[in-house]
Design a protein around this motif. Structure first.
Motif, mmCIF file in Angstrom:
data_model
loop_
_atom_site.group_PDB
_atom_site.id
_atom_site.type_symbol
_atom_site.label_atom_id
_atom_site.label_comp_id
_atom_site.label_asym_id
_atom_site.label_seq_id
_atom_site.Cartn_x
_atom_site.Cartn_y
_atom_site.Cartn_z
ATOM 1 N N GLY A 118 0.857 -1.173 0.000
ATOM 2 C CA GLY A 118 0.000 0.000 0.000
ATOM 3 C C GLY A 118 0.892 1.221 0.000
ATOM 4 N N THR A 120 2.450 4.908 0.319
ATOM 5 C CA THR A 120 2.255 5.944 1.335
ATOM 6 C C THR A 120 2.972 7.245 1.023
ATOM 7 N N ARG A 131 -6.222 2.284 3.462
ATOM 8 C CA ARG A 131 -5.265 1.355 4.082
ATOM 9 C C ARG A 131 -5.996 0.252 4.832
ATOM 10 N N PHE A 154 3.169 -1.433 4.036
ATOM 11 C CA PHE A 154 2.913 -0.056 3.647
ATOM 12 C C PHE A 154 4.242 0.678 3.539
ATOM 13 N N TYR A 166 -2.178 2.281 -5.073
ATOM 14 C CA TYR A 166 -1.962 3.694 -4.806
ATOM 15 C C TYR A 166 -3.162 4.525 -5.235
#
Length: 281
Positions: A118, A120, A131, A154, A166
């Motif tokens: 994920g 960030t 998330r 993440f 994203y």
């Protein structure tokens, strides 16, 4: 049954820079982003609906790489390399329209671990709701009885990861592509507006896009109007839409792979989604 008044396209306006043409000062210069009749016929033969086909010229915000990308059926991104692989495949299928469908390209090397990140960093960072939804989506896949194990991290150093999720601008929905070379499609875009809905809806969208990355097509492939309120058959059959044994014919209103989603999604697989994935993997 979902209310047609609350239906939203999985992709909506996924990429604002989609266009059929590119700028040039020489009118005799070939247009590399034109969609030729040959390309349209290849997609048709593979079973895709080409009524909304577009060419994306935008740069991937994570890699900085500019790549020609066809976008069909709202949320399916296909590179020229992906198209060539599907055209050259020796797998073909003719028969009745069934419930769950896959592409010729699947993830190989089972059993294997699928590393999910994920993202960030900067404006592409997933928000807190995304998330949480991504963690739930990964949990959905790990609950299946398959040869795939999903891990989630993440961060921003995504190069070694198999799937990277994203955020991009947009009203709501997402986009992804199909496996290539035995590997899942890597980049999953989730539109910022998706977080205007509850976490279960965001989970639904992410789980859906991950399904494409593993080779699943839309469940209502044979009649998009069943979930979208409009649209028809994306193609009767072909090497790009192969019925998965063990799933029924007819309409499965509980599938997470329907072309469009509603604001009341619970984010979980339908029973035949599980059957399909467990059959394939």
């Amino acid at each position: 049954m979902k209310s047609s008044n609350s239906l939203l396209g999985i992709a909506g306006a996924i990429l604002m820079s989609m266009t059929y043409t590119s700028c040039t000062t020489d009118t005799n210069e070939p247009n590399q982003f034109a969609i030729t009749e040959t390309t349209l016929n290849q997609f048709k033969d593979l079973g895709f609906d080409v009524s909304d086909i577009q060419v994306d010229q935008s740069v991937n915000p994570l890699t900085g790489i500019k790549e020609k990308m066809y976008v069909l059926e709202g949320d399916i991104a296909i590179t020229e390399e992906n198209l060539l692989q599907m055209v050259r495949s020796e797998i073909a299928h003719e028969g009745a329209c069934g419930e769950q469908y896959r592409t010729t390209n699947l993830v190989g090397g089972l059993p294997r671990t699928i590393r999910v990140m994920g993202y960030t960093g900067g404006s592409q960072a997933l928000d807190s709701k995304m998330r949480t939804a991504l963690q739930w989506a990964v949990d959905n896949y790990n609950a299946l009885n398959t040869g795939l194990n999903f891990t989630l991290t993440f961060g921003t150093n995504y190069s070694s990861y198999d799937m990277v999720v994203y955020k991009v601008s947009g009203a709501g929905g997402g986009s992804a592509g199909f496996p290539s070379g035995g590997n899942p499609y890597k980049f999953i875009q989730i539109q910022a507006g998706t977080s205007n809905y509850d976490t279960n809806v965001v989970e639904h969208v992410i789980t859906h896009e991950m399904g494409h990355c593993l080779g699943l097509r839309h469940t209502d492939y044979f009649n998009r109007s069943l979930s979208c309120g409009s649209g028809g058959n994306e193609g009767s059959s072909g090497v790009g839409a192969i019925h998965i044994p063990g799933t029924p014919t007819g309409f499965d209103a509980n599938s997470i792979m329907l072309a469009c989603f509603s604001s009341s999604e619970d984010g979980e697989f339908g029973s035949f989604d599980r059957t399909a994935l467990e059959y394939l993997y």
